[in-house]
Structure formats: structure tokens, C-alpha cells
Design a protein around this motif. Structure first.
Motif, PDB file in Angstrom:
ATOM      1  N   PRO A 310       3.053   3.255  -6.991  1.00 25.62           N
ATOM      2  CA  PRO A 310       2.718   2.341  -5.890  1.00 25.62           C
ATOM      3  C   PRO A 310       2.570   0.899  -6.335  1.00 25.62           C
ATOM      4  O   PRO A 310       2.747  -0.024  -5.534  1.00 25.62           O
ATOM      5  N   ARG A 313       6.532  -3.475  -7.706  1.00 27.94           N
ATOM      6  CA  ARG A 313       6.723  -4.647  -6.821  1.00 27.94           C
ATOM      7  C   ARG A 313       5.384  -5.224  -6.355  1.00 27.94           C
ATOM      8  O   ARG A 313       5.351  -6.146  -5.546  1.00 27.94           O
ATOM      9  N   LYS A 315       3.100  -3.908  -4.460  1.00 28.39           N
ATOM     10  CA  LYS A 315       2.738  -3.637  -3.056  1.00 28.39           C
ATOM     11  C   LYS A 315       1.313  -3.107  -2.927  1.00 28.39           C
ATOM     12  O   LYS A 315       0.571  -3.507  -2.024  1.00 28.39           O
ATOM     13  N   SER A 316       0.931  -2.188  -3.807  1.00 33.72           N
ATOM     14  CA  SER A 316      -0.413  -1.621  -3.670  1.00 33.72           C
ATOM     15  C   SER A 316      -1.497  -2.644  -3.994  1.00 33.72           C
ATOM     16  O   SER A 316      -2.656  -2.478  -3.606  1.00 33.72           O
ATOM     17  N   SER A 318      -0.961  -6.262  -3.468  1.00 34.00           N
ATOM     18  CA  SER A 318      -0.932  -7.330  -2.460  1.00 34.00           C
ATOM     19  C   SER A 318      -1.485  -6.868  -1.112  1.00 34.00           C
ATOM     20  O   SER A 318      -2.034  -7.674  -0.352  1.00 34.00           O
ATOM     21  N   ARG A 319      -1.386  -5.571  -0.822  1.00 33.43           N
ATOM     22  CA  ARG A 319      -1.884  -5.065   0.456  1.00 33.43           C
ATOM     23  C   ARG A 319      -3.364  -4.695   0.410  1.00 33.43           C
ATOM     24  O   ARG A 319      -3.950  -4.345   1.421  1.00 33.43           O
ATOM     25  N   SER A 332       2.261 -12.323 -10.407  1.00 32.33           N
ATOM     26  CA  SER A 332       3.165 -11.422  -9.683  1.00 32.33           C
ATOM     27  C   SER A 332       4.257 -10.806 -10.541  1.00 32.33           C
ATOM     28  O   SER A 332       4.709  -9.686 -10.284  1.00 32.33           O
TER      29      SER A 332
END
Length: 920
Positions: A310, A313, A315-316, A318-319, A332
Motif C-alpha cells: 500500500p 506511490r 498512497k497509504s 498521502s491519504r 515523496s
């Protein structure tokens, strides 16, 4: 001006004398009193005379600019001289000359003169074109030299990936000094007409010729052959460089020459553009990082992630509403480059065929191996991979007992019959040295006499040791191969990866020694020497064999492995390591088993960031490893001199010298110390060439018992907790300071300041102490410096784990797994039941590895008989950690019943093996 004796390195001398010149010229420019001015003029003239020979080997500021400034000085233009020197000093310290032209006259503006390369953001520095210098060797006059510089400059193009300046020297000796002195040089162009001798008489510069291995035999080479001879010498001292030979001789005349590192020969032409393109292409080959580049490109691709991870990239992150601090800390890119994919331009570490394969091939070239393999979980795993790939159950392995614990566990897994070799002890410092070659030869000859030489598979030694003892690898290998021609060598070079990139160290590395031996064994001269020695050794006693420097037979097989913790001494993320292979039988015998062992121990989800860092770390050492290692040695030598010459520090501290750490019988050169306050610096080359053991100059062992603190307390409570100085290794009364390629002169200065402050505090404390407090201090010092328990030798394996009483090998695997059954084990207290058991005649046998920290190696292994010496040593230990020992229960040992049952099983197994041997 007697300054040369203060410096170990001409590079350090150059930096400091430019700084001094700046200070003196500034004072001269503002001087008002004639007497003061006269003294300053004399000082400046001496500094110019000192720097003059040095500057001939550097492109900046360049010989012409340097002589122009000197002429200004002689004409009395002191303000102009001070201005020019100030700009040179700033450009040298900030690295500005690497990025742009730096004007030296007062009428030229320099808008970026306050720019410092170090404080620029990484993004800005990454966009700049890397800079290097090219050494042109040609005996030309001043007009021809300007013509050469001009023609190279005309070749520059905006699209060139790098930019370079040229340095012109006239002779073969000057070229050798230049490549060993100027770390900016990345290529050398050898033109016709060079002479042999240098005009330089400066001892600190000419000492570099010894680092090149001397020039014996070159004087006899015809002048027409100086060019090819120079290419060969460069290959010996800085093999990472590219050489280009320009000749006016015919192809037929030069075709048979060994041209060393020469990448291309140019005949009868002045094609500067072709030469320019080849120079750039050669540097580009080393600059290329296949996997790092692929990972960067992958991170830029838009992807949809429908597999594991996860975090891929980001994603886990930034969310998330709760772990944004992690994203802010790491940035990043690390998440954009995180994936478990092996496609999309990436590769598989377990089955490499793309950029990882290419990166490993480039690492192989850089480190001088035949094959190199990356590892992402440290050298502990590398050691287990190599042992499992090469050692079969029942094979005899000779190993130094105080090696890293991963080797002991690897030998358990492989089912080896282990013969432990004892290093020479340094009882007064509670540490071991290394295994004398005589001890290794004696054991091989003993096993041969007992008919077991065919079962001997491997010799496993640590080079260099944690404390900095370095073997004469080439000598160990050639003498052992003289007894066992197919012996495999595993050199644990966990702390020695940097050594490849210094001519001082390279000769003592496993891969270099293997390459030298392979070439030597093919020579007719070696075959004749071996045949002559065989005649002399016919019917010789073991003592004669031990006293002879043995030669291996011409058909001996060179089978050498080295494991390196790249992350420990070079640039790599933690756990980044490499396995280097130089095994003549690898493809025919080992490749399949090595692949299986690699699969066994390597994660199927390796960390791509670690792999990328190994790739980039290899790029760095090929392009600037020589510079960084040289500065590392400089830092350690500066530390030695500062501590040894400070009167307050000598009251409580002492630097351990080569004489302290290596017995004289292993130092044939007679070298005792790298620095002596009365005699200055010692020349280490003879020691590196001839001595059985040398002390790694980058490791500085400081005896601290004079402070009244033991090593662990001094490390934890004083250095780390109070001053934030991090170190790793201690003994009962020493601490080890290890320099690395990131160590700066400022770091060394801070350490010296701290030690002086500690010494000052101790002075004040003792000055105010009562008589009883002083006695207590003196007693603590005496306990730490004099009343030390002797280090125990390896006792022996219990007979239940041995194949025969005549030889010492033991079945460590059986002992290890026998302890899995709790009923087979018991606990005995050190000061109680264990003493009673031994006094009653019972053989007490360890069921576990017992590893005290420090010193950090097993003093007991499974199946080993506990001796009175080991017991006394354990009682005297005052360390906080003893792995495998439970203070609440005692020492875990085998029960007498378990040993009886194991002895029966062992006898049955030996009888079965003997029966099989008769059948086959």
C-alpha cells in the motif's frame, strides 16, 4: 619553513599552505612598518617555493596563473596578490572551480564568489555538470603546453555530460605522482616524447612513487616504451582510470605490448575531437548506474497499483490523517520508487537479467572480481550464502575463532566439521589480533599427516579485523595452496570494502590477491621456482615446511570469495552488502549450489532503495573513491598526531601503535608506529608489502584505562551521553575510533576538543580529591590497565562431537541441534555448581554460543569443553551483555546422559561411514 614534517599527506599540506598564504598576503597588503613587511615578504616567498612544485599537478589555479601571481608579488603588487590568493582559497574550499571559471584579477567581477557548493540544495548540485581533470603526459615547452590546453578547450560542446580541464606533466615519474596526488584526475593521455625522470625534489611528493610500487626496472625500458610502461603502472595503482596512448610508432611495433588500462591507441594524428569523445565516453561508463537510473525512471511513470505494498506511490501515506509526519520526513520520491514490481524497466534480484544484472557487472569491474552479487540484508547473510554454497556436510573448515558470529551459525547450517584457529592474544587490552600464518600451515600439515587433507574444504578468515589487523592475503593464499592446491578461501572483508580504492590497501584485498596469483601461476618463471623448491623440500620435516615461504604448484586453483558490508565503509543504505567471487571453478562446480544458497537466504521482497544505493555507491568509488579514502586516512593520521603530541592528553590516553597490536615477529619491516612525536611520520609502504600483519591506519584504538573508566562506560556515559560522539567497538580498557569516507577534519577537531575537556575535568577532579579518593582512582586505573584476565584459547570439542582424537575438528551442527531438547541440557552456576562439577572430574560442555559484548565473539560454542581458563575469564568479565548466558540460571550445558547418548550415535555414524568408504 620546516612544515613538511608536520604533514602525512601532500594534499593536506597544499590546503593548509594556501590558507596560510592567504593570511600572510593579507597581512602584507596592509603592513605599514618596513621591518614587519620584510619578514612577511620572506614568509610569502617561502610559501610560493613550497607550493610551486605542488601546483604543477593541478588544473586550478594552474601553473600559468600561479606564476603570474608570483610575478605580481615580486613586482610588489601585494594588494593584487592578496586578492587573487583570497579568491583561489575560496574557490578551493567551496569547489567553485569545479562549476565555473573563477577570475583571479581585481578587475573581473565574480558574482558567485560567496557560493558554497556544500550548502547548495541537492537538486541544484545534481543539475551541475560533474567536473574532472585529464592528465596529459608530454615533455613539451611552455608554448606547446598552451597549444595543448587550447586544443582540448576547443573540443568542448554544450551537450557534453561532463566538463574537464587538463594538466600537463613531462615525465613518467611526474605522471605517477600526479595520479596519486591529484584526486580530480579521471583520465590520462600519454603522448610520445615523455621522459622518465621528474625534476621534483620535494620528499612529500616523491614519496608517492613508493605508493606506486616504486619504479624498479622501468629505468631499463627503452624511451620508446615509456608510454606502454606508464599505462601498466597506472593500472597497478589506480585501475579505475582510463588511459589513452598517442604514438607515432607502427601498429606492428606496439601490438605486442601489455598496455594496462589503455582504452585506445591513437596513431600519428592530432584528432582532439576523437580523443575528447573517448575521454567522455570512458568516464560515462563509470558514471552509469543502471538500476538507480531505472528506479528513477520508474518513479516518474504513472501507474495503477493493484498488487502488494500500500505504501507504493505513497498512497497509504498521502491519504492518511495520522502519519503525515512520515511523508514530510522522507519526502515523496522514496514512496514513488517503492514497489514490489520486477517489470516496467526494473529487475529481479533473484533472477537478474536487466539493470540489476548490469549494476552487478559494473560492481564486479570496480572491485576486481569475476562475479559480484548484491545483498540487501547484510554481510551476515552473505557469509551464510557463501558457506552454504561451498561447504558440504562433513567438510572440514578452518576458521578463526573470534570471527563474526554469522560464520559460526553458517557452519552450523552447513554441517561443517569445524577446526577453530586461535588468533594471537593481546591480553593487556582484552582483544585478539589475527591468526598467524604459521598456525594455519601447521594445522593443514597436521591434517595432511592424518590423511584428512582431502576433506579440508575452506579457510575462513576476517580481513581486516574489527580492531584493524590486516592480513598479507596474497602470502596466506599462496602458502596454503602449496599444501592444499584446491583450498577455497572466504575472506570476511565486512570492514574493508573501501580498501580496493587505495594503492596502499589494495594489495591486501582478496580480489586483488586472487588476480595477482592467477597471473603468477601461469608464468614460466613461477613454474621453474616451484620445481626448484620441490627439490629443496623433498623429505623435509614439518618444521622446515613451516619455516619456508611456500610456493603453490602451477596447477593450483585460485578459489577466492570476499563478503563486504558496503554500508559500513562506503556509501550505501544500511544492510547493503556485496559478495565478490574470484573462483576458477565457480561456473563448473559452484554456480548451481550458489544460486540455491542465494535463493535460500535472500528475501523475495528485496528493498529496491538498498539495491539502488549499492549501484550509486559503486559509481562514487569508481569516480572519487581514491580521493575519499585518501582523506579518510588523512583524518585518522591527523587524529593520531594531535593526541600523541598533546601534553594533557598523554596523561590519561594513549594511542595504540602497530607495535602494541602486532608482535614484532609479525612485523618484518620493523615499523612500530605511524607517527612518533620525535621522529615524525613513518613510511608505511615497506610494512604493507612485507609484514605478515599491518594495522589499518583508518582505525585509531585509544587506551582509556588511565581515566579510571572501562571502555564501555567511557563510550556510553562519557562520549555518547555527554558529547554525542558515536563509536561502536570497545574492550575492557580501550575504545575504537573508526574514520570513514564521510569523516571531516572538523569531526576530528571536535573529538580532540572533547578529549582535552575530559582530561581537564579529570585534572581538576584529582586536584580537589582527598587521599582516599586518589587511592581509589589509582586502584581503578590499575585494575583496568594491569590486572586483566588472560584471554582463553579454544579448548576443544567434546569427544562426542569429534570424528577422531588425532585431529581437532568438531561437529558443531550436532551439538547445536542436540540442545534443542531441553532434557539434554542443564544450567550450572559460575561460582557454584560448575566449579564443583569440574573439580569432581566431570567434563562440562557448553550447549550454547556464549558471546560477551565486548569483545563480541564466542568464547564458547556448542559442543566445546569448558576449561578453567574460560571459566576464569567469564568470572572476570564486567560487561553488561553476555549473549547465551543467563545470570539468573547460569551456563547452559549438556547433561552427562545426553553426552553419552551422543557419543554412541557418533560412533555408530563413524562406523557406517568407514564401511561406506571400504565399499566405494
Amino acid at each position: 619553513m620546516q612544515v613538511m614534517g608536520d604533514y602525512y599527506s601532500a594534499i593536506q599540506l597544499r590546503h593548509d599552505q594556501w590558507t596560510t598564504l592567504r593570511e600572510v598576503t593579507e597581512a602584507l597588503a596592509s603592513a605599514r612598518k618596513p621591518k614587519r613587511e620584510a619578514a612577511l615578504v620572506t614568509n610569502v616567498r617561502a610559501l610560493f617555493d613550497l607550493l610551486g612544485p605542488i601546483e604543477t599537478y593541478w588544473a586550478f589555479p594552474g601553473v600559468q596563473a600561479f606564476e603570474q601571481i608570483r610575478r605580481q608579488f615580486e613586482h610588489g603588487n601585494y594588494a593584487d596578490v592578496a586578492f587573487s590568493v583570497q579568491r583561489i582559497c575560496r574557490a578551493l574550499s567551496t569547489g567553485a572551480y569545479r562549476r565555473r571559471h573563477v577570475p583571479l584579477d581585481r578587475d573581473s567581477a565574480d558574482a558567485d564568489e560567496h557560493e558554497d557548493e556544500v550548502i547548495q540544495p541537492p537538486e541544484a548540485r545534481a543539475l551541475a555538470k560533474p567536473y574532472f581533470e585529464v592528465l596529459v603526459v608530454d615533455n613539451v615547452n611552455e608554448h606547446q603546453e598552451r597549444w595543448l590546453h587550447s586544443n582540448f578547450k576547443k573540443m568542448r560542446r554544450p551537450e557534453d555530460p561532463f566538463h574537464y580541464e587538463t594538466v600537463v606533466v613531462p615525465s613518467l615519474q611526474d605522471a605517477l605522482i600526479g595520479i596519486l596526488f591529484n584526486y580530480n584526475i579521471q583520465a590520462i593521455v600519454v603522448r610520445p616524447g615523455l621522459k622518465f625522470d621528474s625534476k621534483m625534489e620535494m620528499s612529500l611528493l616523491t614519496r608517492y612513487l613508493d605508493w606506486a610500487g616504486g619504479t624498479e626496472g622501468i629505468e631499463a625500458v627503452r624511451s620508446l616504451d615509456h608510454g606502454p610502461a606508464l599505462c601498466r603502472l597506472v593500472a597497478n595503482v589506480r585501475p579505475e582510470l582510463d588511459a589513452y596512448l598517442v604514438t607515432d610508432r607502427s601498429v606492428e611495433e606496439i601490438a605486442g605490448h601489455d598496455l594496462g588500462i589503455c582504452r585506445r591507441v591513437f596513431y600519428n594524428q592530432e584528432d582532439f575531437m576523437e580523443l575528447h569523445l573517448n575521454i567522455l565516453r570512458g568516464v560515462q561508463a563509470r558514471y552509469k548506474t543502471p538500476f538507480f537510473t531505472a528506479l528513477v525512471e520508474y518513479s516518474k511513470q504513472p501507474t495503477g497499483v493493484f498488487h502488494a505494498m500500500p505504501i507504493s506511490r505513497g498512497k497509504s501515506v498521502s491519504r492518511s490523517h495520522w502519519i503525515q509526519d512520515m511523508g514530510a520526513f522522507y519526502g515523496s520520491n522514496i514512496f514513488l520508487a517503492e514497489t514490489s514490481a520486477t517489470s516496467g524497466g526494473l529487475d529481479s534480484l533473484l533472477e537478474p537479467h536487466g539493470p540489476i544484472k548490469q549494476a552487478q557487472e559494473q560492481a564486479s569491474r570496480a572491485f576486481g572480481s569475476k562475479q559480484t552479487f548484491f545483498a540487501t540484508n547484510g554481510t551476515s547473510t552473505c557469509n551464510k550464502i557463501v558457506v552454504q554454497a561451498l561447504v558440504r556436510p562433513g567438510d572440514i573448515v578452518l576458521v578463526d575463532r573470534d570471527c563474526h558470529k554469522s560464520h559460526h551459525y553458517g557452519l552450523v547450517l552447513a554441517g561443517a566439521q569445524v577446526v577453530y584457529l586461535d588468533s594471537y592474544p593481546l591480553n593487556e587490552y582484552s582483544m585478539y589480533g589475527a591468526v598467524p600464518l604459521r598456525e594455519v600451515k601447521h594445522m593443514l600439515l597436521h591434517l595432511k599427516a592424518q590423511g584428512k587433507l582431502d576433506r579440508v574444504r575452506m579457510l575462513l578468515l576476517t580481513n581486516c579485523t574489527f580492531d584493524g589487523i590486516v592480513y598479507n592475503v596474497e602470502r596466506v593464499m599462496e602458502e596454503c595452496l602449496a599444501i592444499k592446491p584446491d583450498l577455497i578461501f572466504l575472506w570476511d572483508e565486512a570492514w574493508f570494502a573501501f580498501a580496493r580504492f587505495s594503492p596502499l590497501y589494495r594489495q591486501r584485498t582478496a580480489m586483488n590477491a586472487a588476480n595477482v596469483l592467477r597471473e603468477r601461476l601461469r608464468s614460466d618463471a613461477h613454474a621453474r621456482a616451484w620445481e626448484e623448491q620441490q627439490k629443496q623440500l623433498k623429505d623435509a620435516s614439518e618444521e622446515e615446511w613451516l619455516n619456508t615461504r611456500l610456493l603453490p604448484p602451477p596447477d593450483a586453483r585460485v578459489r577466492t570469495y570476499a563478503t563486504q558490508s558496503t554500508h559500513k565503509t562506503l556509501t550505501s543504505l544500511r544492510q547493503g552488502s556485496m559478495i565478490h567471487v574470484n573462483d576458477q571453478d565457480f561456473k563448473g562446480e559452484v554456480e548451481v549450489s550458489f544460486h540455491e544458497a542465494y535463493m535460500t537466504h535472500t528475501s523475495t521482497s528485496p528493498n529496491y532503495q538498498i539495491i539502488a544505493s549499492l549501484d550509486v555507491g559503486r559509481r562514487q568509488v569508481e569516480l572519487e573513491g581514491f580521493e575519499f579514502v585518501h582523506r579518510q586516512v588523512e583524518a585518522a593520521m591527523a587524529m593520531r598526531r594531535a593526541i600523541m603530541t598533546h601534553p594533557r592528553l598523554s596523561k590519561y590516553f594513549r594511542i595504540l601503535t602497530a607495535a602494541d597490536m602486532i608482535p614484532s615477529k609479525h612485523r618484518e619491516s620493523g615499523l612500530e608506529s605511524y607517527y612518533d612525536p620525535e621522529r615524525g611520520w613513518s613510511d608505511v609502504w615497506d610494512s604493507l608489502v612485507h609484514d605478515e600483519f599491518v594495522l589499518d591506519p583508518t582505525r585509531v584504538t585509544l587506551a582509556v584505562g588511565g581515566t579510571g573508566w572501562d571502555g564501555d562506560t567511557f563510550k556510553t556515559q562519557i562520549l555518547m551521553d555527554k558529547y554525542g560522539i558515536q563509536i561502536n567497538k570497545t574492550s575492557r580498557n580501550t575504545v575504537l575510533f573508526m574514520t570513514n569516507i564521510g569523516t571531516t577534519r572538523s569531526s576530528v577537531a571536535y573529538l580532540i576538543e572533547v578529549l582535552v575537556e575530559i582530561a581537564t575535568d579529570l585534572d581538576e577532579l584529582l586536584d580537589d580529591a582527598s587521599m582516599m579518593e586518589k587511592r581509589g582512582f589509582e586502584k581503578r586505573v590499575s585494575n583496568l590497565m594491569h590486572d586483566l584476565p588472560p584471554l582463553p584459547d579454544f579448548s576443544r570439542f567434546h569427544d562426542a562431537f569429534r570424528s577422531a582424537p588425532e585431529t581437532p575438528e568438531g561437529d558443531i551442527r550436532s551439538a547445536f541441534f542436540l540442545s534443542y531438547e531441553e532434557n539434554n541440557c542443564d544450567y550450572l552456576e559460575l561460582d557454584g555448581s560448575i566449579k564443583a562439577a569440574m573439580e569432581s572430574g566431570q567434563e562440562v560442555v557448553s550447549a550454547s554460543f556464549i558471546i560477551p559484548y565486548p569483545p563480541g565473539f564466542p568464547i564458547l560454542v556448542p559442543g566445546q569443553v569448558v576449561s578453567q581458563e574460560i571459566l576464569a575469564f567469564m568470572r572476570a568479565l564486567d560487561v553488561s551483555e553476555i549473549h547465551g548466558y543467563r545470570a539468573d540460571l547460569g551456563l547452559r550445558v549438556f547433561t552427562e546422559e545426553a553426552l553419552k547418548q551422543q557419543a554412541k550415535a557418533n560412533q555408530a555414524r563413524l562406523k557406517l561411514n568407514a564401511a561406506r568408504h571400504k565399499i566405494f
